[in-house]
Write an enzyme that holds these catalytic residues in place. Structure first.
Site, short mmCIF file in Angstrom:
data_model
loop_
_atom_site.label_atom_id
_atom_site.label_comp_id
_atom_site.label_asym_id
_atom_site.label_seq_id
_atom_site.Cartn_x
_atom_site.Cartn_y
_atom_site.Cartn_z
CG HIS A 523 -2.05 -0.99 1.09
ND1 HIS A 523 -2.02 -2.22 1.72
CD2 HIS A 523 -3.23 -0.95 0.41
CE1 HIS A 523 -3.13 -2.89 1.44
NE2 HIS A 523 -3.88 -2.14 0.65
CG ASN A 524 3.95 1.16 -2.44
OD1 ASN A 524 3.36 1.17 -3.52
ND2 ASN A 524 4.76 0.17 -2.07
CB SER A 525 2.96 6.57 -4.21
OG SER A 525 4.31 6.28 -4.55
CB THR A 526 4.06 1.61 -6.67
OG1 THR A 526 5.31 2.29 -6.50
CG2 THR A 526 4.10 0.79 -7.95
CG HIS A 527 -2.12 -0.11 -4.31
ND1 HIS A 527 -2.72 -1.10 -5.05
CD2 HIS A 527 -3.09 0.42 -3.52
CE1 HIS A 527 -4.00 -1.20 -4.71
NE2 HIS A 527 -4.26 -0.27 -3.79
CG HIS A 563 -7.53 3.88 -3.48
ND1 HIS A 563 -6.44 4.09 -4.31
CD2 HIS A 563 -7.45 2.59 -3.07
CE1 HIS A 563 -5.75 2.97 -4.42
NE2 HIS A 563 -6.34 2.04 -3.67
CG ASP A 564 -5.33 2.12 -0.31
OD1 ASP A 564 -6.24 2.10 0.53
OD2 ASP A 564 -5.11 1.17 -1.11
CG ASP A 689 -8.46 -1.24 -4.14
OD1 ASP A 689 -7.26 -0.89 -4.16
OD2 ASP A 689 -9.08 -1.49 -3.09
#
EC number: 3.1.4.-
Length: 793
Positions: A523-527, A563-564, A689
């Protein structure tokens, strides 16, 4: 001729002179208004003697020869009111040719001046809306002998309007401090033969009143050939500050003024707050302290049993005060009117059953009840079973088999679709913000046209489903969201729709990406960039494009981006079990999803430089905001099956009937139905997602490894903290990643993407899903727990 008169201070704040050979009645009194219970400090007596000011005072400030502050010298060593032989000689001061004796080692010896000294007034201090009155500062000087340094501080106190006492011995200093609770204490640390300054400081610090006292050490100037000494020994002894020997009155004055406006003022505010809480603790009424916006800061409710009072912060516990309210009518009718009160209950219940406000599920139940009356027994029994199902709260969640049948599926679903067990221990997971650091010296683009060529070349392929987000992650040094965001938002005309500049958009993307945790495996900016890419891909499909308007498209792209944001790398179940601040704040319901949306809007609107919404009108903003919130909340897995089933029943089935030319009177999908647009947007971001199993195999394998590592880390922490283990199968020593992927695809992915494909037409994705599922099945059949076949490694 009688003995010299002594000066006494009565407990009521009256100074009077008394000859030792006269009666106990005072000969002359001078009142000092201090209040009935206030301690008396800094006493002044007016005389007309002109030639008794010591020469050491002649260098004082202007007017020093005319104004002399009353001075208290403690610990002179004299006996109480006696000068008999064998006792230590009392300290004396000449006044009009007569000798004045110190009454005891702890009593005050008051020197005189020619004119009345300036009045010392209280100061008003504001703490938010509170206005508090601060009494004049009290200073205690601890000097074994009088010298220019003690004189400097004495006159500095006079100039600043402070009340001042001087103590000569450690014992008298401690006694004086316990009596008057000085805000500032100055201890002579220059010589050790008279007393140990550090021991004096420690003895004062051992008392309760010293908690709010600032203690200053006066040290000798370091000689030119000696290195300046460290302050650590002074700090360890209890001193707050160090003052290099300097007898200049202005130097002493500046030091005291800085202490007053720094530590003393802060300590005063702290004491004021402690007083407020003490008052709350002893109050027997319900109390609410609110901000200017009437937001409750503290809610205090009195309890008659157990603990007499309880103060509750709205950030942790917010009680329903309606339950503690009192119905005046019911109290007044408990005696004589009790029967009539009971009779009034039944008409009220009848009115409730006859209300015209009826929920759809109530209508369905009423229809079934009516149908049962004229139905055969077998049909009536079947309808009873239907009613039992309809009355449950989980209408859309399928029932799992036993854990023994499929532990991977049971653990995975239990971890993703529940809010976890309630806290079983005192452990608390503290939700902390990530410390964001620059990952590289890569210059940020001013516009999309200024990106480096290597990044621009990768972005040329961003419209393809085969786009490799990990290559973008590597070339941007883990900052893919800004670059992909600029490209995608430009393609969809987001800046034009929001009437914001590309510079503002870039600043917003930077702020959002900075609040993703790069330390998270998944759950980082790549996701976030991957979900943004999938969302943009879905928005390009004809049927999706024809069902949504531009506001929906912009909302979907923004929702995918945020969203995350600030995800801690732990599931909602973990946060609830750990009793985290966020879980308490959001009542264990959609904890992370609520936080993501709230923080995203906070980050956006707090700075005009990154506020992409600042130029749109209020109605558009509210509609856009609501759409973003709804989409982000839809990514929460506890309502997964509800969203999928609603989409199937409201979108897929009517669409199939429309295509087949059926006589079904169902409404077709389209832009004219806002409810359908909401379902489409929810389904779109849900699929984006969790689209990893539908990506090309190499990307699918990488994502599987990352999410597994994040779950492994959570299990490790749960065991370390003694928390319930939410997903036991995700033990890094025993877990089979292929099995976990198979369970995830079977339970969550297949039906959802079948429904989404039936609407958006995504043959390439469905082919990747089939191929990836086959890959995981092969590994599982070979009992291989790794991500790849041994031949592929």
């Amino acid at each position: 001729m009688g003995c010299a008169p002594s000066i006494h201070v009565s407990q009521s704040g009256v100074i009077y002179c008394r000859d030792s050979d006269e009666s106990n009645s005072p000969r002359q009194t001078t009142s000092v208004s201090q209040g009935p219970a206030a301690p008396l400090h800094g006493l002044f007596v007016q005389t007309d003697a002109a030639d008794v000011i010591p020469r050491s005072r002649a260098s004082g400030p202007p007017g020093a020869a005319r104004v002399r502050r009353a001075r208290t010298e403690l610990g002179s060593g004299g006996s109480s009111g006696s000068s008999s032989a064998g006792s230590a000689a009392p300290a004396t001061t000449t006044c009009r040719g007569r000798r004045r004796h110190c009454c005891s080692s702890a009593e005050a010896e008051t020197q005189t001046s020619y004119t009345s000294v300036k009045q010392v007034s209280s100061a008003e201090v504001r703490i938010g809306p509170m206005r508090l009155t601060q009494d004049p500062i009290q200073v205690l000087l601890i000097f074994a002998k009088e010298d220019s340094q003690s004189d400097g501080f004495w006159w500095a106190c006079d100039r600043a309007g402070y009340r001042c006492n001087i103590a000569r011995t450690p014992e008298s200093a401690l006694e004086c401090f316990l009596d008057k609770h000085h805000e500032i204490i100055v201890i002579d640390h220059r010589q050790t033969r008279n007393f140990d300054a550090e021991a004096v400081c420690r003895s004062i610090r051992a008392t309760n009143p010293s908690e709010h006292t600032v203690i200053l050490a006066v040290v000798s100037q370091a000689s030119g050939d000696h290195e300046e000494a460290s302050v650590l020994p002074l700090l360890h002894a209890g001193f707050n500050r160090r003052f290099m020997e300097n007898s200049s009155i202005i130097a002493c004055y500046n030091e005291l003024i800085q202490i007053e406006h720094g530590e003393v003022r802060s300590q005063f505010k702290l004491r004021a707050c402690n007083s407020v809480f003490t008052a709350l603790d002893h109050c027997h009424e319900a109390i609410e302290i609110t901000s200017d916006d009437h937001v409750i800061q503290i809610h205090k409710v009195h309890r008659d049993s157990g603990d007499n009072s309880q103060t509750e912060s709205h950030s942790f516990r917010y009680k329903n005060r309606r339950k503690e309210s009192i119905d005046v009518k019911s109290i007044s009718s408990r005696g004589s009117d009790a029967p009539s009160l009971q009779n009034r209950r039944y008409p009220s219940m009848a009115r409730i059953h006859s209300m015209t406000i009826e929920a759809p599920i109530t209508k369905v139940i009423n229809i079934i009840n009516a149908a049962q009356e004229n139905s055969p027994v077998t049909v009536a029994e079947a309808l009873d079973r239907v009613l039992e199902i309809l009355r449950t709260t989980e209408l859309y969640s399928p029932q799992l088999g036993t854990k023994d049948e499929d532990p991977h599926t049971s653990d995975l679903v239990g971890g993703l679709m529940t809010d976890g067990l309630r806290r079983l221990s005192g452990n608390e997971y503290v939700f902390t913000k990530n410390v964001h650091q620059s990952h590289s010296h890569l210059a940020m683009p001013i516009t999309i046209n200024d990106v480096p060529p290597c990044i621009a070349q990768l972005l040329d392929n961003e419209e393809s489903w085969e786009f490799n987000i990990f290559e973008l992650e590597a070339v941007t040094h883990k900052r893919p969201l800004v670059y992909l965001g600029l490209k995608v938002f430009s393609r969809f005309g987001v800046c034009e729709f929001l009437h914001c500049s590309e510079t503002t958009l870039r600043a917003w993307l930077q702020v959002i990406e900075a609040n993703y945790h790069s330390s998270n495996a998944y759950h980082n900016s790549t996701h976030a960039a991957d979900v943004l890419h999938a969302t943009a891909f879905f928005l390009g499909k004809e049927r999706v494009k024809g069902s949504l308007d531009q506001l929906d498209e912009v909302a979907a792209l923004i929702a995918a981006t945020v969203h995350d944001v600030d995800h801690p790398g732990r599931t909602n179940s973990f946060l609830c079990n750990a009793g985290s601040e966020l879980a308490v704040l959001y009542n264990d319901t959609a904890v992370l999803e609520s936080h993501h949306t709230a923080l995203a809007f906070q980050l956006t609107v707090k700075d005009s430089k990154c506020n992409i919404f600042k130029n749109i009108d209020r109605n558009h903003y509210r509609t856009l905001r609501q759409a973003i919130i709804d989409m982000v909340l839809a990514t929460e897995m506890t309502k997964h099956f509800e969203h999928v089933n609603k989409f199937v029943n409201s979108i897929n089935k009517p669409l199939a009937a429309e295509i087949e030319g059926s006589d079904c009177e169902c409404n077709p999908t389209g832009k004219n139905f806002p409810e359908n647009q909401i379902l489409i947007k929810r389904m779109m971001i849900k699929c984006a997602d969790v689209a990893n199993p539908c990506r090309p195999l190499d990307l699918c394998i990488e994502w599987a490894g990352r999410i597994s590592e994040e779950y492994f880390a959570q299990t490790d922490e749960e065991k370390r903290q003694g928390l319930p283990v939410v997903m036991p199968v995700f033990d890094r020593n025993t877990c089979s990643i292929p099995k976990s992927q198979i369970s995830f695809i079977d339970y969550f992915i297949t039906d959802m993407f079948d429904a989404w494909d039936a609407f958006a037409h995504l043959p390439a994705l469905m082919q990747h899903l089939a191929d990836n599922y086959k890959h995981w099945k092969t590994l599982d059949d070979l009992k291989c727990k790794s991500l790849r076949l041994p031949s592929d490694s």
